[in-house]
Every structure is written in C-alpha cells, then in structure tokens.
Scaffold this active site. Structure first.
Site, PDB file in Angstrom:
ATOM      1  N   LYS A  10       0.854  -1.202   0.000  1.00 18.26           N
ATOM      2  CA  LYS A  10       0.000   0.000   0.000  1.00 18.26           C
ATOM      3  C   LYS A  10       0.879   1.237   0.000  1.00 18.26           C
ATOM      4  O   LYS A  10       2.066   1.181   0.390  1.00 18.26           O
ATOM      5  CB  LYS A  10      -0.943   0.029   1.202  1.00 18.26           C
ATOM      6  CG  LYS A  10      -0.266   0.050   2.585  1.00 18.26           C
ATOM      7  CD  LYS A  10       0.142   1.417   3.093  1.00 18.26           C
ATOM      8  CE  LYS A  10       0.805   1.391   4.466  1.00 18.26           C
ATOM      9  NZ  LYS A  10       1.607   2.550   4.800  1.00 18.26           N
ATOM     10  N   PRO A  97      10.292  -3.798   0.398  1.00 12.22           N
ATOM     11  CA  PRO A  97      11.245  -3.428   1.454  1.00 12.22           C
ATOM     12  C   PRO A  97      10.670  -3.686   2.849  1.00 12.22           C
ATOM     13  O   PRO A  97       9.479  -3.559   3.076  1.00 12.22           O
ATOM     14  CB  PRO A  97      11.455  -1.925   1.222  1.00 12.22           C
ATOM     15  CG  PRO A  97      10.304  -1.466   0.394  1.00 12.22           C
ATOM     16  CD  PRO A  97       9.828  -2.651  -0.387  1.00 12.22           C
ATOM     17  N   LEU A 102       5.553   0.661   3.075  1.00 13.94           N
ATOM     18  CA  LEU A 102       4.607   0.090   2.098  1.00 13.94           C
ATOM     19  C   LEU A 102       3.667  -0.919   2.756  1.00 13.94           C
ATOM     20  O   LEU A 102       2.901  -1.604   2.067  1.00 13.94           O
ATOM     21  CB  LEU A 102       5.353  -0.586   0.941  1.00 13.94           C
ATOM     22  CG  LEU A 102       6.134   0.340   0.008  1.00 13.94           C
ATOM     23  CD1 LEU A 102       6.879  -0.470  -1.051  1.00 13.94           C
ATOM     24  CD2 LEU A 102       5.195   1.332  -0.692  1.00 13.94           C
ATOM     25  N   GLY A 103       3.730  -1.039   4.066  1.00 14.30           N
ATOM     26  CA  GLY A 103       2.826  -1.940   4.795  1.00 14.30           C
ATOM     27  C   GLY A 103       3.077  -3.411   4.518  1.00 14.30           C
ATOM     28  O   GLY A 103       2.177  -4.245   4.684  1.00 14.30           O
ATOM     29  N   GLY A 105       4.798  -5.892   6.003  1.00 16.73           N
ATOM     30  CA  GLY A 105       4.613  -6.839   7.113  1.00 16.73           C
ATOM     31  C   GLY A 105       3.130  -7.036   7.414  1.00 16.73           C
ATOM     32  O   GLY A 105       2.670  -8.155   7.673  1.00 16.73           O
ATOM     33  N   SER A 107       0.620  -6.494   5.289  1.00 17.34           N
ATOM     34  CA  SER A 107       0.025  -7.172   4.138  1.00 17.34           C
ATOM     35  C   SER A 107       0.346  -8.664   4.173  1.00 17.34           C
ATOM     36  O   SER A 107      -0.522  -9.513   3.920  1.00 17.34           O
ATOM     37  CB  SER A 107       0.564  -6.537   2.858  1.00 17.34           C
ATOM     38  OG  SER A 107       0.151  -7.271   1.749  1.00 17.34           O
ATOM     39  N   ASP A 139      -2.011  -1.210  10.684  1.00 16.63           N
ATOM     40  CA  ASP A 139      -2.029  -1.185   9.217  1.00 16.63           C
ATOM     41  C   ASP A 139      -2.550  -2.475   8.584  1.00 16.63           C
ATOM     42  O   ASP A 139      -2.465  -2.642   7.374  1.00 16.63           O
ATOM     43  CB  ASP A 139      -0.600  -0.944   8.689  1.00 16.63           C
ATOM     44  CG  ASP A 139      -0.295   0.535   8.551  1.00 16.63           C
ATOM     45  OD1 ASP A 139      -1.175   1.355   8.859  1.00 16.63           O
ATOM     46  OD2 ASP A 139       0.823   0.855   8.125  1.00 16.63           O
TER      47      ASP A 139
HETATM   48  O1  C5P Z   1      -0.100  -0.737  15.344  1.00 16.88           O
HETATM   49  P1  C5P Z   1       1.350  -0.863  15.036  1.00 16.88           P
HETATM   50  O2  C5P Z   1       1.965  -2.126  15.567  1.00 16.88           O
HETATM   51  O3  C5P Z   1       1.661  -0.627  13.607  1.00 16.88           O
HETATM   52  O4  C5P Z   1       2.043   0.336  15.830  1.00 16.88           O
HETATM   53  C1  C5P Z   1       3.405   0.328  16.144  1.00 16.88           C
HETATM   54  C2  C5P Z   1       3.707   1.520  17.058  1.00 16.88           C
HETATM   55  O5  C5P Z   1       3.558   2.746  16.315  1.00 16.88           O
HETATM   56  C3  C5P Z   1       2.776   1.681  18.261  1.00 16.88           C
HETATM   57  O6  C5P Z   1       3.219   0.940  19.363  1.00 16.88           O
HETATM   58  C4  C5P Z   1       2.843   3.173  18.522  1.00 16.88           C
HETATM   59  O7  C5P Z   1       4.010   3.483  19.243  1.00 16.88           O
HETATM   60  C5  C5P Z   1       3.000   3.761  17.133  1.00 16.88           C
HETATM   61  N1  C5P Z   1       1.696   4.195  16.554  1.00 16.88           N
HETATM   62  C6  C5P Z   1       1.117   5.367  17.006  1.00 16.88           C
HETATM   63  N2  C5P Z   1      -0.071   5.774  16.463  1.00 16.88           N
HETATM   64  C7  C5P Z   1      -0.666   5.064  15.457  1.00 16.88           C
HETATM   65  C8  C5P Z   1      -0.081   3.874  14.992  1.00 16.88           C
HETATM   66  C9  C5P Z   1       1.111   3.465  15.558  1.00 16.88           C
HETATM   67  O8  C5P Z   1       1.648   6.047  17.891  1.00 16.88           O
HETATM   68  N3  C5P Z   1      -1.808   5.517  14.956  1.00 16.88           N
END
Ligand code: C5P
Length: 331
Positions: A10, A97, A102-103, A105, A107, A139
């Site tokens: 993405k 990458p 690009l999301g 992991g 995806s 994501d």
């Molecule tokens: O949800 P995901 O595992 O992708 O998020 C990784 C880290 O990115 C979270 O622990 C948080 O620190 C940060 N994050 C955030 N706000 C978001 C998404 C992610 O602060 N909307």
C-alpha cells in the site's frame, strides 16, 4: 495442497497525525487514505498433521522468523479461532522493502489469514477477521478491504472509498529502515505542543485533522464535479488526471515528512528527484523510507524509474490496484 497468496503493498495518499492527547492509549489519532498497489510479496502456506506449531521461512535476514513476526501472530490467532491443529509452514518470498512504509509486514499477515482460510477451506466470521487484524497492527485492516481506503482512529478503522482509476507511478525504495514508533516519538518531540510547550497546540493539531477530512471530501467530490462540468470522460486517463489535479490543489500532505526528512535529508532529495522527473504528485509513504510519485502514463513512469536508477536511486514503475483487481489477483 499448499497455497500461494500475493501480498500487495500500500501507499498513503496524505497522512495527518493528531495530538497524543486525543487518545487514552499510546497511539496517535490518524487520518489517511490508503491505496493498494501492484507490487507484492508472495506468501506460501502448507499444513501437515502429526505435529503442531508455526514455522516461518524467509531468506531475507531482516524478517523475524519467531513469534514476533506479524504472520506468526495472525496465524496463531486464526488457527485458534478456527479450532485447527497441525504444523503450519509459512514461507515469505520477499520483494517489498522491510520497514519501508509500504505496509509489507501487515500485508503479509493478512495474506497469511486469507491463505489459511483457503488451505483449511474454512472462513472466519468477518468480525473475527477484523478483530484479529486490528489486534496485530494498525495497518492490517486496510488489506481486508483493498483499493482506495479511508483510515481513521489509529489507522485500523477502515472504510472503502470509491476506487481511484488506475494511476501509473514510481516507487523509490532507498535502503533506509525507518522505525514507525520512533517517527511518532519524533513528531511528539517537535509538535506535541501541549506536552512540551512548543510546536502545535492540541487545538491546532485537531483542526488539522478536520481539515484532512474536508480535503479528502473535496478531492473526491470536487473531481466528479469538475469532470462532469468540463465534459471529461468518467473513465481512463482523463479522469485519473482530473483526480490528480484536484489532489495537488487540496495540498494533501504526509505529516511524517516533517520529521523523517529532518532525520534523513537524503529522502527529501529523493522526493525532489521524483518531482524533477515530471511527477504530478510525490510523497513519502507512511513513515517511509519509500517515496512514490504519480505519472501521466506507463511510459513516463517507466522512463522516470530508469532515470532514477541511473542516479543510484532504487526505483520501479508500477500501478495502483483497484479493490476488484486486488481480490481477483490475491489468490
Ligand atoms: O499498530 P502498530 O503495531 O503498527 O504500531 C506500532 C507503534 O507505532 C505503536 O506501538 C505506537 O508506538 C506507534 N503508533 C502510534 N499511532 C498510530 C499507529 C502506531 O503512535 N496511529
């Protein structure tokens, strides 16, 4: 029989970050438009009886092969929900990458979910699919929709938008891994006004979020209006061009550029290089390090990718993927 699933990437078309004070958890309130594109990894899945467990195989040393892998985390939950036993082997063939914005992991994890359903010939309830995806990462849920998707909340609340027509584009993937949590922390350091007394106030950041909604609205609706009134065809290149013009006019941006370009100035240079190739709209995707640029035709995108590669900027030409194409091509 083993199954093979395409795991598409993405990009983010605009991404606005709200103040940390807007939420009670560690996350930031976001507004973004996700768009699936044709670049992809491949996930292969096999199940054998007689033993249990989940094994991840990937040749890329940057991909974790233990229980921290998003594919593992999704597989564990899906197997439990579907009450299935056996030894699951997940082979990740990497093209995208790692930590590139690009999301990939996320995806890969959703492709694993779709693949397990196919392998077992069992379907999860739609709400279980969403719950598992949102639990594993912000994501993931967008990949349960595909095409053009509005993301709000921490990015995990997703809504299908009318699909953009196919847009030719270039994706540049500098060899830099950007940590998303660190990028959010850098944003707070610079703009978390209420917490550190500098940067933007909470109300300034909140009103930026509201502006995003109206920009997306005018971008999507203004176009059908201008297309209708100027007699531009509703299909094909003209409509794509009209949409892009409107997008540029709204000035939709990715907030992460403001912190990531400071940390990695070479990424700003890559964006400029894409623009110099004639891109009508160029941006960082997610927290990077991938940058993309939209082009008017396949030939222009191919030429731009060739020129960027000649300047030692790894780049490839690709195209956006509608919801229908996404689901048609995934398995
Ligand atoms: O949800 P995901 O595992 O992708 O998020 C990784 C880290 O990115 C979270 O622990 C948080 O620190 C940060 N994050 C955030 N706000 C978001 C998404 C992610 O602060 N909307």
């Amino acid at each position: 029989m083993p199954v093979s699933v395409r795991s598409f990437a993405k990009i983010n078309i605009g991404l606005y970050i709200g103040p940390p004070e807007m939420r009670e958890d560690e996350f930031h309130e976001l507004r973004t438009v996700y768009q699936t594109i044709a670049l992809h990894d491949t996930i292969k899945l096999g199940l054998t009886n007689g033993s249990t467990g989940i094994e991840i195989k990937c040749r890329n040393p940057r991909v974790p092969q233990d229980e921290s892998n998003t594919c593992y985390r999704v597989a564990e939950r899906v197997m439990k929900t579907l009450k299935t036993r056996g030894k699951l082997t997940i082979t990740i063939e990497k093209q995208l990458p790692v930590k590139g914005g690009l999301g990939a992991g996320s995806s890969n994890a959703v492709a694993t979910m779709v693949g397990i359903e196919k392998l077992l010939k069992k379907r999860l309830e739609p709400l279980d699919r969403l719950r598992i995806a949102a639990e594993v990462g912000s994501d993931l849920p967008l990949f349960l929709i595909g095409g053009t998707v509005l993301g709000i909340g921490r990015g995990e609340q997703v809504f299908p938008l009318p699909d953009l027509p196919p847009i030719n584009m270039v994706v540049a993937t500098p060899d830099i891994g950007v940590s998303t949590p660190k990028a959010f922390a850098a944003w707070d350091g610079l703009f978390g006004g209420a917490k550190n007394g500098s940067g933007l106030t909470v109300s300034e950041q909140t009103s930026t979020l509201n502006r995003f909604s109206s920009e997306v609205y005018s971008w999507l609706n203004g176009t059908s209006f201008s297309a209708a009134t100027s007699g531009v065809s509703a299909r094909g290149g003209n409509r794509a061009e009209a949409l892009l013009l409107d997008l540029v006019r709204t000035g939709i941006e990715n907030d992460f550029e403001r912190v990531v370009f400071t940390q990695f100035p070479e990424l700003r240079d890559v964006k400029r290089a894409i623009e110099r190739e004639g891109s009508s709209y160029a941006s960082l995707s997610g927290s990077g390090s991938t940058l993309y640029g939209f082009f008017g035709s396949k030939a222009e995108a191919a030429k731009a990718a060739e020129n960027l590669n000649a300047k030692d900027i790894p780049a490839q030409a690709t195209v956006t993927l509608s919801r229908e194409e996404y689901w048609k091509s995934i398995v």
